[in-house]
Scaffold this motif. Structure first.
Motif, short mmCIF file in Angstrom:
data_model
loop_
_atom_site.label_atom_id
_atom_site.label_comp_id
_atom_site.label_asym_id
_atom_site.label_seq_id
_atom_site.Cartn_x
_atom_site.Cartn_y
_atom_site.Cartn_z
N LEU A 33 36.44 33.56 -8.02
CA LEU A 33 36.63 32.16 -8.43
C LEU A 33 36.27 31.97 -9.89
CD1 LEU A 33 35.30 30.33 -5.26
CD2 LEU A 33 37.66 30.49 -6.05
N ALA A 34 35.25 32.68 -10.36
CA ALA A 34 34.88 32.59 -11.78
C ALA A 34 36.01 33.12 -12.66
CB ALA A 34 33.59 33.36 -12.04
N ASP A 35 36.66 34.21 -12.22
CA ASP A 35 37.82 34.72 -12.94
C ASP A 35 38.94 33.69 -12.99
OD1 ASP A 35 36.81 37.25 -13.58
OD2 ASP A 35 37.58 38.18 -11.75
N ASP A 36 39.21 33.05 -11.85
CA ASP A 36 40.25 32.02 -11.79
C ASP A 36 39.94 30.85 -12.72
OD1 ASP A 36 41.57 33.53 -9.92
OD2 ASP A 36 40.99 32.30 -8.20
N ILE A 37 38.68 30.38 -12.68
CA ILE A 37 38.28 29.26 -13.52
C ILE A 37 38.36 29.63 -15.00
CG2 ILE A 37 36.31 27.81 -14.20
CD1 ILE A 37 35.57 27.74 -11.19
N THR A 38 37.94 30.85 -15.33
CA THR A 38 38.00 31.32 -16.72
C THR A 38 39.45 31.34 -17.21
OG1 THR A 38 36.01 32.66 -16.42
CG2 THR A 38 37.44 33.23 -18.28
N GLN A 39 40.33 31.90 -16.41
CA GLN A 39 41.74 31.98 -16.79
C GLN A 39 42.34 30.58 -16.92
OE1 GLN A 39 44.14 34.29 -14.11
NE2 GLN A 39 45.98 34.04 -15.33
N GLU A 40 42.12 29.73 -15.94
CA GLU A 40 42.67 28.37 -15.99
C GLU A 40 42.09 27.58 -17.15
OE1 GLU A 40 45.02 25.16 -15.20
OE2 GLU A 40 45.21 27.17 -14.34
#
Length: 178
Positions: A33-40
């Motif tokens: 989820l941290a990866d997703d939030i970082t990318q978004e």
């Protein structure tokens, strides 16, 4: 990425990628989820860069985007918050095994207590203690009055203090009064 030059985009990525990921990880306790939030967050930073007021510091603007991205994903998904800790580099740690164990247990206890806080209190704790934002910057990032920011932080410290008090004292930890 037509709103920002490639060089500026790369500069922002290098300047904020680790910090955004760590903030997202602290909010979610999940690497995926941290990866997703970082990318978004970076997509939004690049897409809306022209709205940034260059007379102001960029860091609060970036983290407002991160926090809003987290809030949006949290609303869209009903996901669990994982409680595993960030891995630490303990190669050159001169502390005894017992001290390392106590520190890890204390951190786990604290993270468990932080994760049990309502979102609005969890956000101020993470922004203040882990990202070193001032109260004024936090109020701008969260779009709340400064007084509300102060009271949320005070309440969160009080709740954490109460939640951890007995366990920390049993482990030889220290309690700081709010």
């Amino acid at each position: 990425m037509e709103n920002i030059s490639r060089e500026r985009a790369e500069e922002l990525f290098h300047q904020f990628s680790d910090y955004i990921f760590k903030t997202a990880y602290m909010l979610t306790r999940s690497q995926a989820l941290a990866d997703d939030i970082t990318q978004e967050s970076f997509i939004r930073i690049y897409r809306h860069y022209q709205t940034f007021d260059e007379s102001k510091p960029i860091k609060p603007w970036v983290y407002k985007i991160v926090v809003n991205t987290f809030r949006e994903l949290k609303r869209k998904q009903k996901w669990l918050i994982f409680s595993d800790l960030l891995p630490e580099n303990e190669k050159n740690d001169s502390r005894s095994f017992e001290q390392v164990l106590i520190k890890k247990e204390t951190e786990k206890l604290l993270w468990d207590a932080i994760n049990k806080l309502p979102r609005k209190y969890k956000e101020v704790v993470i922004l203040f203690y882990f990202n070193d934002f001032s109260l004024k910057e936090m109020s701008e990032i969260l779009s709340i009055p400064l007084g509300t920011c102060k009271s949320r932080l005070h309440y969160a410290i009080k709740k954490l203090n109460h939640a951890c008090k007995e366990d920390l004292l049993m482990m030889g930890g220290h309690i700081y009064e709010a």
